[in-house]
Design an enzyme around this catalytic site. Structure first.
Site, PDB file in Angstrom:
ATOM      1  N   GLU A  87       0.803  -1.226   0.000  1.00 14.31           N
ATOM      2  CA  GLU A  87       0.000   0.000   0.000  1.00 14.31           C
ATOM      3  C   GLU A  87       0.839   1.282   0.000  1.00 14.31           C
ATOM      4  O   GLU A  87       0.518   2.238   0.690  1.00 14.31           O
ATOM      5  CB  GLU A  87      -0.938   0.009   1.218  1.00 14.31           C
TER       6      GLU A  87
HETATM    7  C1  ACM Z   1      -2.058  -5.371   4.024  1.00  8.70           C
HETATM    8  O1  ACM Z   1      -3.145  -5.833   4.430  1.00  8.70           O
HETATM    9  N1  ACM Z   1      -1.943  -4.083   3.771  1.00  8.70           N
HETATM   10  C2  ACM Z   1      -0.904  -6.218   3.820  1.00  8.70           C
END
Ligand code: ACM
Length: 478
Positions: A288
């Site tokens: 992310e």
């Molecule tokens: C995640 O759930 N951002 C690895």
């Protein structure tokens, strides 16, 4: 696994029972004695063999290092494996053959029959993990140890600690002390947070190792990094430290990819973490990173992989790292909700191995049902049967089963502020995911599994473990 029960051949554990250990098996024998003593109240001395009590022998011949053979007759219990790790996993099976009350921390009335029979068993996957997010809500060392004991029952052999995130940095790094003292000073919701000293971390690693569990530390970068950016102004591109963060948004923070200081920071952190960590893996996150351009992301990940490798470590990363150039040894942890991912599949064709944690199946922080009071639902609702009914080796299309190195059950703690909360979300699903990691697909069967799972209820009750009494499971009463 072969399991042949033998009726009328139960072994009676008594006040006179002794545990005999081969040289090299004493640690597992002491662990077994430590598990059995509180509830039975028996002394269960550990000594060198041979003898006719419970014997832990390193004479096993299973090709798998964690394979074991267990033989229980009315006269003795013999556990054989090639390694102490194999004996340890066999001990977990032995526990399951005793009455549930054996899990009680206080003395209980006997008798203590061990169900008679013959078991030959070995794991499907070498990597069977549980992840604990101690960044969103900090957990003291005692709680981490408690979780280690809880997951060891199900033959989990890796504990992934998510040590850093926007909301907190949870491990002392001597060369950058404010990471912990300032970056660890709060958590989601604004509580006091906390951090592990290096001695604390070493104690966790040792406690896990005594249970044949390898700690996989994660320092998440280049995103999920606000706690570090708040601690050191100079790590920010504009030289200004943002405030500490106690919310639950993701994707807003990034290390400054163009600053040389960023790589000195990574080098210092990785050097200390590698020195403290005997296991082969360092998890460098990589998920992310939506505040980093794709080109910067790839440049950054490629450079930090090389740093970890130079410190003798194998890189684990969330599967987003396939957007960079994974090293031949880098392992990607798949956390998507979909059953196809072209870039991940392409990476496996070039040799990247996968740890499977699809969020729609394996995320223990997802709600069970829409009325579950805790947890999230962005990856869906995960009742127990859903967590069990998928095949890690065939989940992702275009990925050969041989690319799957294992499975992991992560628990994120944005909504989980106590150990009770964590246990309620983990159990019973963690046992279902552990079964996927251990047992061959040929034995996969919800209707038989749910009965074995239901037998865990009295064990969790005896042990004081909080769990969700799913209506899908026929819970045993004793
Ligand atoms: C995640 O759930 N951002 C690895």
């Amino acid at each position: 696994m072969t399991a042949q029960p033998a009726t009328g051949a139960d072994y009676a554990l008594t006040s006179g029972t002794r545990i005999y250990a081969d040289p090299g098996a004493e640690g597992v024998a002491q662990y077994l004695a430590g598990v059995l003593r509180p509830a039975t109240g028996y002394p269960l001395p550990v000594q060198a063999g041979p003898g006719t009590g419970i014997s832990l022998l390193l004479t096993g011949t299973d090709p798998n290092p964690e394979g074991y053979q267990l033989d229980v007759t009315s006269s003795k219990v013999v556990l054989r494996a090639r390694t102490a790790a194999g004996l340890f996993q066999g001990v977990q099976t032995l526990r399951q053959l005793l009455p549930a009350k054996v899990e009680s921390p206080t003395a209980q009335p006997g008798p203590w029959p061990v169900a008679g029979g013959h078991v030959v068993d070995r794991p499907r996957y070498a990597y069977r993990g549980a992840m604990l997010d101690v960044a969103r809500h900090f957990r003291p060392v005692a709680d981490v140890k408690r979780y280690i004991d809880e997951v060891a029952r199900y033959k989990i052999n890796h504990l992934h600690l998510h040590l850093t995130d926007d909301q907190g940095w949870r491990l002392v790094i001597n060369s950058w002390p404010r990471l912990a003292t300032y970056g660890g000073s709060t958590q989601v919701g604004g509580g006091p947070g906390g951090y592990y000293t290096q001695a604390d971390y070493t104690a966790i690693v040792a406690y896990a190792a005594a249970r044949h569990i390898t700690v996989v530390p994660e320092v998440d970068m280049p995103g999920h990094i606000n706690a570090a950016l708040a601690s050191y102004a100079e790590l920010n591109c504009d030289g200004k430290a943002p405030p500490l963060y106690t919310g639950v948004e993701v994707g807003f923070s990034s290390l400054c990819v163009d600053k040389e200081l960023t790589y000195r920071f990574v080098e210092d952190v990785v050097a200390e973490l590698a020195a403290l960590t005997p296991g082969p893996y360092l998890h460098l996150g990589g998920d992310e990173a939506t505040s980093t351009t794709p080109a910067d992301y790839a440049r950054f990940v490629n450079r930090v992989q090389a740093i970890a490798q130079a410190h003798g470590k194998t890189v684990l990363g969330w599967h987003d790292v396939v957007n960079a150039t994974p090293l031949p040894t880098t392992v990607a942890q798949y956390w998507g909700t979909e059953t196809s991912h072209a870039k991940v599949a392409a990476a496996t064709k070039k040799g990247t191995k996968l740890i499977m944690s699809p969020a729609s199946k394996a995320y223990l922080d997802m709600k069970y049902t829409s009325s579950t009071p805790l947890g999230q639902d962005w990856a869906g609702l995960i009742e127990v049967k859903t967590s069990y009914n998928w095949n890690p080796g065939a989940f992702l299309s275009g990925v050969d089963p041989s690319a799957v190195h294992g499975i992991e059950a992560p628990i994120w703690t944005e909504t989980l502020a106590s150990q009770r909360d964590i246990e309620y979300m983990a159990f019973p699903r963690l046992a279902a995911l552990a079964e996927l990691g251990w047992s061959p697909w040929s034995t996969h069967d919800w209707n038989t599994f749910k009965v074995r799972l239901g037998a865990q209820g009295p064990r969790w009750k005896a042990a004081g473990v909080t769990y969700y009494r799913s209506p899908q499971v026929p819970w045993a009463t004793s």
